[in-house]
Design a protein around this motif. Structure first.
Motif, mmCIF file in Angstrom:
data_model
loop_
_atom_site.group_PDB
_atom_site.id
_atom_site.type_symbol
_atom_site.label_atom_id
_atom_site.label_comp_id
_atom_site.label_asym_id
_atom_site.label_seq_id
_atom_site.Cartn_x
_atom_site.Cartn_y
_atom_site.Cartn_z
ATOM 1 N N PRO A 153 0.826 -1.217 0.000
ATOM 2 C CA PRO A 153 0.000 0.000 0.000
ATOM 3 C C PRO A 153 0.854 1.258 0.000
ATOM 4 O O PRO A 153 1.950 1.281 0.560
ATOM 5 C CB PRO A 153 -0.804 -0.122 1.297
ATOM 6 N N THR A 154 0.350 2.302 -0.646
ATOM 7 C CA THR A 154 1.087 3.567 -0.694
ATOM 8 C C THR A 154 0.974 4.343 0.612
ATOM 9 O O THR A 154 1.749 5.252 0.864
ATOM 10 C CB THR A 154 0.583 4.459 -1.843
ATOM 11 N N ASN A 155 -0.017 4.003 1.427
ATOM 12 C CA ASN A 155 -0.112 4.597 2.757
ATOM 13 C C ASN A 155 -0.704 3.570 3.709
ATOM 14 O O ASN A 155 -1.297 2.582 3.290
ATOM 15 C CB ASN A 155 -0.932 5.890 2.752
ATOM 16 N N ASN A 156 -0.496 3.785 4.982
ATOM 17 C CA ASN A 156 -0.927 2.815 5.991
ATOM 18 C C ASN A 156 -2.026 3.365 6.893
ATOM 19 O O ASN A 156 -2.068 3.086 8.085
ATOM 20 C CB ASN A 156 0.279 2.391 6.846
ATOM 21 N N ASP A 157 -2.938 4.155 6.300
ATOM 22 C CA ASP A 157 -4.013 4.727 7.106
ATOM 23 C C ASP A 157 -5.244 3.831 7.185
ATOM 24 O O ASP A 157 -6.277 4.214 7.738
ATOM 25 C CB ASP A 157 -4.403 6.109 6.561
ATOM 26 N N GLY A 158 -5.159 2.636 6.624
ATOM 27 C CA GLY A 158 -6.273 1.701 6.673
ATOM 28 C C GLY A 158 -7.207 1.777 5.488
ATOM 29 O O GLY A 158 -8.057 0.907 5.299
ATOM 30 N N SER A 159 -7.062 2.801 4.651
ATOM 31 C CA SER A 159 -7.982 2.984 3.524
ATOM 32 C C SER A 159 -7.787 1.928 2.441
ATOM 33 O O SER A 159 -8.707 1.618 1.685
ATOM 34 C CB SER A 159 -7.819 4.379 2.932
ATOM 35 N N MET A 160 -6.592 1.373 2.350
ATOM 36 C CA MET A 160 -6.305 0.390 1.308
ATOM 37 C C MET A 160 -7.015 -0.938 1.551
ATOM 38 O O MET A 160 -7.358 -1.652 0.615
ATOM 39 C CB MET A 160 -4.799 0.151 1.212
ATOM 40 N N GLU A 161 -7.219 -1.272 2.810
ATOM 41 C CA GLU A 161 -7.844 -2.555 3.150
ATOM 42 C C GLU A 161 -9.207 -2.698 2.491
ATOM 43 O O GLU A 161 -9.558 -3.768 1.974
ATOM 44 C CB GLU A 161 -7.979 -2.665 4.676
ATOM 45 N N ALA A 162 -9.979 -1.622 2.487
ATOM 46 C CA ALA A 162 -11.331 -1.665 1.913
ATOM 47 C C ALA A 162 -11.309 -1.873 0.406
ATOM 48 O O ALA A 162 -12.299 -2.330 -0.171
ATOM 49 C CB ALA A 162 -12.066 -0.374 2.256
ATOM 50 N N LYS A 163 -10.196 -1.547 -0.230
ATOM 51 C CA LYS A 163 -10.125 -1.650 -1.682
ATOM 52 C C LYS A 163 -9.724 -3.050 -2.159
ATOM 53 O O LYS A 163 -9.783 -3.339 -3.361
ATOM 54 C CB LYS A 163 -9.135 -0.620 -2.218
ATOM 55 N N THR A 164 -9.296 -3.903 -1.236
ATOM 56 C CA THR A 164 -8.851 -5.230 -1.647
ATOM 57 C C THR A 164 -10.016 -6.120 -2.082
ATOM 58 O O THR A 164 -9.869 -6.911 -3.019
ATOM 59 C CB THR A 164 -8.083 -5.929 -0.519
ATOM 60 N N LYS A 165 -11.168 -5.982 -1.429
ATOM 61 C CA LYS A 165 -12.303 -6.857 -1.747
ATOM 62 C C LYS A 165 -12.828 -6.636 -3.163
ATOM 63 O O LYS A 165 -12.958 -7.602 -3.933
ATOM 64 C CB LYS A 165 -13.423 -6.682 -0.723
ATOM 65 N N PRO A 166 -13.145 -5.384 -3.579
ATOM 66 C CA PRO A 166 -13.623 -5.206 -4.955
ATOM 67 C C PRO A 166 -12.587 -5.599 -5.995
ATOM 68 O O PRO A 166 -12.936 -6.096 -7.070
ATOM 69 C CB PRO A 166 -13.964 -3.708 -5.032
#
Length: 307
Positions: free
Chosen positions: A43-56
């Motif tokens: 991930p380009t950042n570790n604010d937790g926003s990337m996790e939600a994008k893994t499912k789609p």
């Protein structure tokens, strides 16, 4: 006799129905019988926003590859290398230095190289419609900083990414050494988790400079609504060396037919909205055939940075 014929006809119908049913079940189970693929990216950042994008993204790949796909996040640059080397990951969306490390371990094969939006080296602004297979590293300082030359970095505090990051460590360290400045001994380098953290540390004065990738002020502008990053930060230095973009890498032992299927899915991502949305996770604008020799420069820079 007539009853016997009817009975035989009935048995035939039952048998035919059973065979049809078996054929249907076999067809329905084709995709479930295919081996699951595990995809990982940094991930380009570790604010937790990337996790939600893994499912789609996983759902998109599952549909395109007609098999179960799991998408996971690497905690840093080294863990994706370890995951490829241990065989836990089938497809890695790998930063260049991480790819080279895994390649040299016999754990990764680049099938594609990503394309990024190109930036004007003077203004730092994106060049509309222009793509590139390489990028550069930037050294950012505050706009009103007294740091005007590379020599001024001596004795200063610098925010950097992992030593396995090409733009966030390897290239700026190597080129500073070429310029007669060893930031590993003449400055204080502090490793942080991601680029937003680096930028924050410079803005609040904790750090005097940061090693980032070219265009970072554009990419992370929305993360700093109270700042104009182009007003508050300036580029002290842009690396001379070109850094190859991320590699889409697979396990070398992957079946050739599957490799080709994976390659075509990524190449066709620009053709639909879901694909374009998936690419946006890493800022990718497209993909092209990988030229493994393009990554050779990483090896020489890594050696120089670690000397």
């Amino acid at each position: 006799m007539r009853l016997k014929k009817l009975a035989l006809m009935g048995m035939g119908l039952i048998l035919a129905g059973t065979l049809v049913g078996c054929g249907s079940n076999s067809e329905n189970s084709d995709s479930s019988n295919k081996e699951k693929l595990v995809v990982q990216f940094v991930p380009t950042n570790n604010d937790g926003s990337m996790e939600a994008k893994t499912k789609p993204f996983a759902e998109y790949l599952s549909k395109k590859l007609d098999r179960d796909v799991e998408v996971t996040l690497a905690t840093d640059y080294s863990t994706i290398v370890e995951a490829m080397a241990s065989g836990q990951v089938d497809i890695g969306i790998m930063p260049p230095a991480a790819y080279v490390q895994a390649k040299d371990m016999g754990a990764a094969e680049a099938i594609l190289t990503s394309e990024l939006g190109k930036y004007d080296e003077k203004t730092g602004l994106p060049l509309e419609g222009e793509l590139t297979s390489t990028f550069k590293g930037e050294i950012l300082v505050k706009s009103d900083s007294s740091i005007k030359t590379l020599s001024d970095l001596k004795g200063k505090k610098i925010a950097a990414l992992s030593p396995n990051s090409a733009s966030g460590y390897i290239y700026p360290v190597a080129e500073l050494k070429d310029a007669g400045i060893d930031p590993t001994t003449q400055s204080t380098i502090t490793t942080v988790n991601d680029i937003p953290s680096e930028i924050t540390s410079v803005l609040n004065g904790q750090m005097d400079a940061a090693f980032v990738f070219q265009g970072a002020r554009n990419v992370f502008a929305s993360s700093f609504p109270d700042n104009d990053l182009f007003e508050d930060l300036r580029v002290l230095y842009l690396t001379e060396g070109d850094i190859p973009n991320d590699a889409i890498a697979v396990q070398p032992s992957m079946d050739e037919t599957l490799k080709e299927e994976v390659k075509q899915v990524f190449l066709n991502m620009t053709d639909d909205d879901e694909g374009a949305e998936a690419m946006a996770i890493w800022g990718h604008k497209g993909y092209q055939e990988a030229a493994d020799s393009a990554y050779d420069t990483i090896r020489s820079y890594t050696k120089k940075a670690s000397e």
